[in-house]
Motif scaffolding. Structure first.
Motif, PDB file in Angstrom:
ATOM      1  N   ILE A 274       0.968  17.212   7.401  1.00 48.69           N
ATOM      2  CA  ILE A 274       0.320  16.618   8.474  1.00 48.69           C
ATOM      3  C   ILE A 274      -0.035  15.199   8.470  1.00 48.69           C
ATOM      4  O   ILE A 274      -0.625  14.656   9.510  1.00 48.69           O
ATOM      5  N   GLY A 275       0.519  14.287   7.618  1.00 51.44           N
ATOM      6  CA  GLY A 275       0.178  12.954   7.653  1.00 51.44           C
ATOM      7  C   GLY A 275      -0.773  12.417   6.754  1.00 51.44           C
ATOM      8  O   GLY A 275      -1.316  11.329   6.811  1.00 51.44           O
ATOM      9  N   THR A 276      -1.468  13.009   5.915  1.00 49.75           N
ATOM     10  CA  THR A 276      -2.595  12.581   5.192  1.00 49.75           C
ATOM     11  C   THR A 276      -2.010  11.806   4.078  1.00 49.75           C
ATOM     12  O   THR A 276      -1.106  12.414   3.297  1.00 49.75           O
ATOM     13  N   LEU A 277      -2.544  10.794   3.552  1.00 47.19           N
ATOM     14  CA  LEU A 277      -1.980   9.872   2.397  1.00 47.19           C
ATOM     15  C   LEU A 277      -2.317  10.490   1.224  1.00 47.19           C
ATOM     16  O   LEU A 277      -3.591  11.264   1.023  1.00 47.19           O
ATOM     17  N   PRO A 278      -1.579  10.252   0.401  1.00 50.08           N
ATOM     18  CA  PRO A 278      -1.828  10.741  -1.172  1.00 50.08           C
ATOM     19  C   PRO A 278      -2.864  10.508  -1.689  1.00 50.08           C
ATOM     20  O   PRO A 278      -3.755  11.200  -2.305  1.00 50.08           O
ATOM     21  N   THR A 279      -3.592   9.162  -1.396  1.00 48.57           N
ATOM     22  CA  THR A 279      -4.586   8.818  -2.130  1.00 48.57           C
ATOM     23  C   THR A 279      -5.900   9.274  -1.571  1.00 48.57           C
ATOM     24  O   THR A 279      -7.188   9.470  -1.860  1.00 48.57           O
ATOM     25  N   GLN A 280      -5.795   9.551  -0.236  1.00 46.94           N
ATOM     26  CA  GLN A 280      -6.944  10.050   0.651  1.00 46.94           C
ATOM     27  C   GLN A 280      -7.163  11.670   0.142  1.00 46.94           C
ATOM     28  O   GLN A 280      -8.269  12.048  -0.063  1.00 46.94           O
ATOM     29  N   ILE A 281      -6.130  12.330  -0.273  1.00 49.25           N
ATOM     30  CA  ILE A 281      -6.048  13.878  -0.687  1.00 49.25           C
ATOM     31  C   ILE A 281      -6.617  13.758  -2.154  1.00 49.25           C
ATOM     32  O   ILE A 281      -7.585  14.452  -2.500  1.00 49.25           O
ATOM     33  N   LEU A 282      -6.082  12.887  -3.045  1.00 50.22           N
ATOM     34  CA  LEU A 282      -6.703  12.812  -4.418  1.00 50.22           C
ATOM     35  C   LEU A 282      -7.972  12.335  -4.262  1.00 50.22           C
ATOM     36  O   LEU A 282      -8.684  12.793  -5.578  1.00 50.22           O
TER      37      LEU A 282
ATOM     38  N   ALA B 181       2.702  10.368  -9.562  1.00 55.69           N
ATOM     39  CA  ALA B 181       1.898  10.837 -10.795  1.00 55.69           C
ATOM     40  C   ALA B 181       1.139  12.188 -10.648  1.00 55.69           C
ATOM     41  O   ALA B 181       1.309  13.109 -11.427  1.00 55.69           O
ATOM     42  N   ALA B 182       0.879  12.439  -9.625  1.00 58.11           N
ATOM     43  CA  ALA B 182       0.011  13.790  -9.165  1.00 58.11           C
ATOM     44  C   ALA B 182       1.234  14.947  -9.273  1.00 58.11           C
ATOM     45  O   ALA B 182       0.902  16.035 -10.129  1.00 58.11           O
ATOM     46  N   LEU B 183       2.250  14.795  -8.741  1.00 58.77           N
ATOM     47  CA  LEU B 183       3.464  15.845  -8.912  1.00 58.77           C
ATOM     48  C   LEU B 183       3.677  15.977 -10.280  1.00 58.77           C
ATOM     49  O   LEU B 183       4.408  17.153 -10.814  1.00 58.77           O
ATOM     50  N   THR B 184       3.934  14.815 -11.116  1.00 60.82           N
ATOM     51  CA  THR B 184       4.416  14.889 -12.491  1.00 60.82           C
ATOM     52  C   THR B 184       3.363  15.779 -13.263  1.00 60.82           C
ATOM     53  O   THR B 184       3.950  16.430 -14.045  1.00 60.82           O
ATOM     54  N   GLY B 185       2.098  15.654 -12.973  1.00 58.89           N
ATOM     55  CA  GLY B 185       1.052  16.161 -13.800  1.00 58.89           C
ATOM     56  C   GLY B 185       1.036  17.749 -13.489  1.00 58.89           C
ATOM     57  O   GLY B 185       1.072  18.463 -14.591  1.00 58.89           O
ATOM     58  N   ILE B 186       1.496  18.124 -12.104  1.00 61.04           N
ATOM     59  CA  ILE B 186       1.557  19.578 -11.899  1.00 61.04           C
ATOM     60  C   ILE B 186       2.844  20.140 -12.383  1.00 61.04           C
ATOM     61  O   ILE B 186       2.834  21.228 -12.780  1.00 61.04           O
ATOM     62  N   LEU B 187       3.871  19.103 -12.352  1.00 55.54           N
ATOM     63  CA  LEU B 187       5.087  19.692 -12.997  1.00 55.54           C
ATOM     64  C   LEU B 187       4.950  20.043 -14.681  1.00 55.54           C
ATOM     65  O   LEU B 187       5.478  21.113 -15.298  1.00 55.54           O
TER      66      LEU B 187
ATOM     67  N   MET C 254       0.912  -1.145   0.092  1.00 56.12           N
ATOM     68  CA  MET C 254       0.084  -0.245  -0.041  1.00 56.12           C
ATOM     69  C   MET C 254       1.011   1.240  -0.062  1.00 56.12           C
ATOM     70  O   MET C 254       0.498   2.383  -0.854  1.00 56.12           O
ATOM     71  N   SER C 255       2.011   1.218   0.711  1.00 51.75           N
ATOM     72  CA  SER C 255       2.906   2.487   0.693  1.00 51.75           C
ATOM     73  C   SER C 255       3.470   2.579  -0.557  1.00 51.75           C
ATOM     74  O   SER C 255       3.725   3.859  -1.192  1.00 51.75           O
ATOM     75  N   ALA C 256       3.704   1.461  -1.409  1.00 48.28           N
ATOM     76  CA  ALA C 256       4.177   1.700  -2.610  1.00 48.28           C
ATOM     77  C   ALA C 256       3.086   2.363  -3.675  1.00 48.28           C
ATOM     78  O   ALA C 256       3.390   3.064  -4.534  1.00 48.28           O
ATOM     79  N   LEU C 257       1.828   2.052  -3.291  1.00 47.50           N
ATOM     80  CA  LEU C 257       0.790   2.663  -4.280  1.00 47.50           C
ATOM     81  C   LEU C 257       0.877   4.137  -3.749  1.00 47.50           C
ATOM     82  O   LEU C 257       0.477   4.988  -4.786  1.00 47.50           O
ATOM     83  N   GLU C 258       0.879   4.408  -2.494  1.00 48.42           N
ATOM     84  CA  GLU C 258       0.766   5.822  -2.448  1.00 48.42           C
ATOM     85  C   GLU C 258       1.740   6.431  -2.519  1.00 48.42           C
ATOM     86  O   GLU C 258       1.521   7.821  -3.337  1.00 48.42           O
ATOM     87  N   LEU C 259       2.965   5.957  -2.820  1.00 53.44           N
ATOM     88  CA  LEU C 259       4.339   6.569  -3.756  1.00 53.44           C
ATOM     89  C   LEU C 259       4.064   6.781  -5.092  1.00 53.44           C
ATOM     90  O   LEU C 259       4.270   7.785  -5.746  1.00 53.44           O
ATOM     91  N   VAL C 260       3.219   5.974  -5.735  1.00 52.81           N
ATOM     92  CA  VAL C 260       3.031   6.196  -7.207  1.00 52.81           C
ATOM     93  C   VAL C 260       1.890   7.082  -7.289  1.00 52.81           C
ATOM     94  O   VAL C 260       1.907   7.918  -8.393  1.00 52.81           O
ATOM     95  N   ALA C 261       0.983   7.073  -6.437  1.00 52.24           N
ATOM     96  CA  ALA C 261       0.048   8.094  -6.582  1.00 52.24           C
ATOM     97  C   ALA C 261       0.381   9.690  -6.541  1.00 52.24           C
ATOM     98  O   ALA C 261       0.145  10.662  -7.292  1.00 52.24           O
TER      99      ALA C 261
END
Length: 299
Positions: free
Chosen positions: A266-274, A155-161, A145-152
């Motif tokens: 503050i510790g929110t997971l990337p998938t939760q944010i997206l 991907a989000a930061l790549t789109g923003i970049l 699951m941590s690997a999935l969070e890292l991929v998410a």
């Protein structure tokens, strides 16, 4: 000296004084049972492992406490400040009597699973009342699951970049062309940005006690700020159409970074944010939120 010339800081003092004298808070009796000195043996625990939390229960009242039953309390904690506690039903300790000033050390070991932040601690009941849940924050790590969070996140930061790179490239090309827009565009942009920022700063004082008007006026200020952002961009790129694209993309980049990076801290997971619908509104309203933090505005 005219009243209209009073500085904003004096208005803050006057309003705070009126608010402090108008309503006197009713003091409530403190809870005699206190749970303190909470600490976990490990901040990071692999999913399926045991997490151990220690604490101290003390009677700070003047009368004995009888029949204190402590249970393990667990809550998901995304870092937003509000957690939903649940008791696992396991009695970690039963204290028949807790005399005034007495302190008792308590501990528990619980198997934790999943991926994310948890709060692990204690809750309890006694004959005279209850001990509300309190816990220590720990991170449960599931490698998959941590690997999935890292991929998410990547991907989000790549789109923003990608959006930021396109906006900078278009801005660079536009700035190399002769500037045809008058300086009045920049002056008007400064007026719009200033009106929005000063209006947000004064909003709590102007609308004191009329909370129903805060949201529509704050949204109107957001529109004025966005228009000023657009006019400033148009002045530098020299084109209404190109300025609209660059202003929109740069505004979105700043907003998305604000909406993603702040919860991450503050510790929110990337998938939760997206997945959170509030992320889009946060990305749109970032100027208002930045002004709130800078000026300490509280509604």
């Amino acid at each position: 000296m005219k009243v209209s010339r009073l500085p904003p800081l004096l208005w803050v003092v006057v309003i705070a004084a009126c608010a402090g004298t108008a309503v006197a808070p009713v003091a409530s009796a403190p809870d005699p049972v206190e749970l303190s000195e909470l600490h976990a043996n490990q901040t990071f625990v692999i999913s399926g492992g045991l997490a151990e939390v220690h604490g101290v229960v003390a009677n700070t009242g003047a009368t004995p406490i009888h029949g204190l039953r402590l249970g393990v309390a667990v809550a998901q904690d995304s870092g937003g400040g509000s957690v939903r506690w649940r008791e696992r039903g396991e009695l970690s300790r039963v204290i028949p009597e807790l005399r005034p000033g007495e302190r008792v050390a308590v501990s528990t070991r619980v198997e934790v699973t999943g991926d994310g932040w948890l709060r692990l601690g204690f809750a309890g009941q006694y004959n005279e009342g209850m001990l509300f849940p309190r816990g220590e924050r720990i991170r449960v790590v599931d490698p998959a699951m941590s690997a999935l969070e890292l991929v998410a996140l990547v991907a989000a930061l790549t789109g923003i970049l990608a959006i930021a790179t396109a906006a900078l490239s278009a801005f660079s090309r536009a700035c190399r062309k002769p500037r045809t827009m008058a300086r009045a565009w920049l002056r008007l942009a400064g007026v719009c940005l200033g009106v929005a920022i000063i209006g947000w700063q004064q909003l709590p004082f102007v609308l004191y006690g009329r909370s129903s008007l805060v949201e529509p006026i704050a949204d109107a200020g957001l529109v004025i700020f966005a228009f000023g952002w657009y006019l400033a961009t148009v002045h530098y790129v020299g084109s209404l159409r190109t300025g609209l694209g660059i202003a929109g993309s740069s505004y979105a980049v700043v907003g998305l970074l604000w909406a993603i990076m702040l919860p991450l801290l503050i510790g929110t997971l990337p998938t939760q944010i997206l997945r959170d619908p509030a992320t889009a509104s946060t990305a749109l309203s970032w100027p208002f939120q930045v002004v709130q933090i800078v000026f300490g505005i509280r509604f």
